[in-house]
Scaffold this motif. Structure first.
Motif, PDB file in Angstrom:
ATOM      1  N   THR A  57       0.828  -1.200   0.000  1.00 18.37           N
ATOM      2  CA  THR A  57       0.000   0.000   0.000  1.00 18.37           C
ATOM      3  C   THR A  57       0.864   1.252   0.000  1.00 18.37           C
ATOM      4  O   THR A  57       1.922   1.291   0.623  1.00 18.37           O
ATOM      5  CB  THR A  57      -0.915   0.016   1.243  1.00 18.37           C
ATOM      6  N   ASN A  58       0.410   2.286  -0.713  1.00 10.05           N
ATOM      7  CA  ASN A  58       1.111   3.575  -0.775  1.00 10.05           C
ATOM      8  C   ASN A  58       2.589   3.382  -1.108  1.00 10.05           C
ATOM      9  O   ASN A  58       3.473   3.911  -0.437  1.00 10.05           O
ATOM     10  CB  ASN A  58       0.965   4.331   0.546  1.00 10.05           C
ATOM     11  N   ARG A  97       6.386   5.239   6.169  1.00  9.97           N
ATOM     12  CA  ARG A  97       6.109   4.099   7.045  1.00  9.97           C
ATOM     13  C   ARG A  97       7.269   3.113   7.057  1.00  9.97           C
ATOM     14  O   ARG A  97       7.588   2.513   8.084  1.00  9.97           O
ATOM     15  CB  ARG A  97       4.832   3.401   6.569  1.00  9.97           C
ATOM     16  N   ARG A 228       2.866   6.754   4.741  1.00 12.76           N
ATOM     17  CA  ARG A 228       1.733   6.610   5.653  1.00 12.76           C
ATOM     18  C   ARG A 228       0.435   6.959   4.931  1.00 12.76           C
ATOM     19  O   ARG A 228       0.432   7.705   3.956  1.00 12.76           O
ATOM     20  CB  ARG A 228       1.913   7.504   6.887  1.00 12.76           C
ATOM     21  N   ASN A 229      -0.675   6.427   5.449  1.00 13.66           N
ATOM     22  CA  ASN A 229      -1.975   6.646   4.805  1.00 13.66           C
ATOM     23  C   ASN A 229      -2.418   8.103   4.821  1.00 13.66           C
ATOM     24  O   ASN A 229      -3.179   8.529   3.961  1.00 13.66           O
ATOM     25  CB  ASN A 229      -3.051   5.782   5.472  1.00 13.66           C
ATOM     26  N   ASP A 230      -1.942   8.871   5.810  1.00 15.90           N
ATOM     27  CA  ASP A 230      -2.382  10.258   5.935  1.00 15.90           C
ATOM     28  C   ASP A 230      -1.486  11.235   5.173  1.00 15.90           C
ATOM     29  O   ASP A 230      -1.609  12.449   5.320  1.00 15.90           O
ATOM     30  CB  ASP A 230      -2.434  10.662   7.410  1.00 15.90           C
TER      31      ASP A 230
END
Length: 403
Positions: A57-58, A97, A228-230
């Motif tokens: 992810t990301n 991350r 990170r997701n944010d």
């Protein structure tokens, strides 16, 4: 009134079942083809998205070279990265991350009488975090193993099946090229990517072990970065590009000698391509609906000719031209609607059968089904109007004299 017209239309269809069935065939094939193509295309899009999501992810991937600009799609050669570049990314780029150095090469792996050609990857534990990859058994590398370059490895599920079968691989010694290493972990299976490559066909060892015992250099082939997701992935990409230009001393106005791959952009590009292809296939399939509409018009013209005396009798006893037009138009709509319903049934069942065979998910789309049915009904209106208008314009006296 409308109920009576529908019943009369049903009676005419039953009177010539074979002819009506052949007339509906074009609409049936058209609707079924549209639903089949669009459903399978949507499944392919979902499969591509799911396959890329398995990579992590990301995710951003930094590689030496200028993308795929070389002859034949090859990546142009540039100086590799090193651990100082990895450390700089970790220290100077915010919102990350995981940052994992990656170096890999193909190799032969041997255990007992079994051998297998695979890929060995040198990295650290951030690699598993970035790619959202958990263990099915065993453990990750310890800090001491990463720092000192111990001969330990974590294997993919394909390697476990090919070398060990039903045996427990933990603690076993396997030969990776000329290196003998201990298996300390087995990765969860991720299966194939959308490009057909087996993600589970790999062996992961500490980067220092790879550099000392396999590669014989201190190069880092690529850097895998997970945001990170944010955090905005585009901002992280811009920060990475700016940092790498500084570290590789690339002057303003000159092209980068590295490439930052953005998984979100890749997903967007691939899904956009599959959507365009799906729309194109759906449009091609919809052409057969027009062919079916022409068939309906021809049969309705034949029906008007056959029922000329009936039309003359209706007009002579007081039926209005508008009522005659409506009656024949209703017959055309009922004929095309029946074809649409049958086409929907065939299209949905065919998609449910074909999707597993093509290894794509079955994506049920009510909107496309409703649109296909409405289009089939519209075909009946458009192509049924001319014959209905011709019937309504008949002269009652000439119609009664018709033999």
């Amino acid at each position: 009134m409308w109920r009576e017209m529908v019943l009369l239309a049903m009676r005419e269809i039953r009177r010539n079942v074979l002819r009506s069935s052949l007339t509906m065939l074009g609409v049936v094939i058209g609707v079924a083809a549209v639903i089949l193509m669009v459903t399978l295309g949507s499944g392919a899009t979902a499969s591509v998205t799911e396959g890329i999501a398995k990579l992590g992810t990301n995710l951003l991937d930094i590689r030496p070279g200028q993308g795929f600009r070389g002859p034949g799609g090859a990546r142009t050669r540039s100086a590799p990265f090193d651990l100082n570049d990895v450390a700089a990314v970790r220290q100077e780029i915010s919102g990350l991350r995981a940052v994992a150095p990656v170096a890999s090469r193909p190799t032969q792996v041997i255990y007992g009488n079994e051998n297998w050609s695979t890929s060995v990857t040198g990295t650290d534990n951030d690699y598993f975090t970035a790619r959202d990859w958990s263990l099915a058994a065993g453990r990750l590398f310890s800090e001491n193993e990463i720092r000192t370059g111990r001969a330990v490895c974590i294997i993919g599920s394909t390697i476990r099946e090919e070398l060990f079968g039903g045996e427990t691989p933990l603690g076993a010694k396997i030969r990776v090229g000329r290196l003998s290493c201990e298996v300390i972990g087995v990765l969860e299976s991720k299966g194939q990517t959308s490009f057909g490559s087996d993600q589970d066909d790999l062996i992961v060892i500490p980067l220092r072990t790879f550099q000392r015992r396999i590669a014989g250099d201190r190069d880092v082939n690529s850097i895998t970065v997970s945001a990170r997701n944010d955090v905005s992935l585009e901002k992280v990409q811009q920060d990475l590009e700016r940092l790498m230009r500084q570290r590789r001393r690339i002057e303003s106005g000159k092209e980068d000698d590295f490439f930052v791959g953005n998984m979100e952009q890749l997903v967007s590009t691939l899904t956009g391509t599959t959507r365009v292809l799906t729309a194109l296939l759906g449009a091609v399939a919809a052409v057969s609906l027009l062919v079916g509409g022409i068939g309906i018009m021809n049969i309705m013209l034949v029906s008007v000719t056959e029922r000329t005396r009936e039309i003359g009798i209706r007009l002579s006893i007081g039926a209005r031209a508008r009522e005659v037009l409506t009656q024949f138009l209703v017959e055309a709509i009922v004929l095309s609607s029946f074809g649409g319903l049958l086409g929907i049934l065939i299209g949905v069942v065919g998609s449910a059968i074909a999707a597993p065979l093509l290894r794509v998910p079955f994506v049920f789309q009510p909107g496309i089904i409703a649109l296909a049915f409405l289009f089939s009904a519209a075909v009946g209106i458009v192509f049924g109007f001319f014959p209905a208008r011709q019937a309504a314009q008949l002269d009652p006296i000439d119609a009664l004299r018709y033999e």
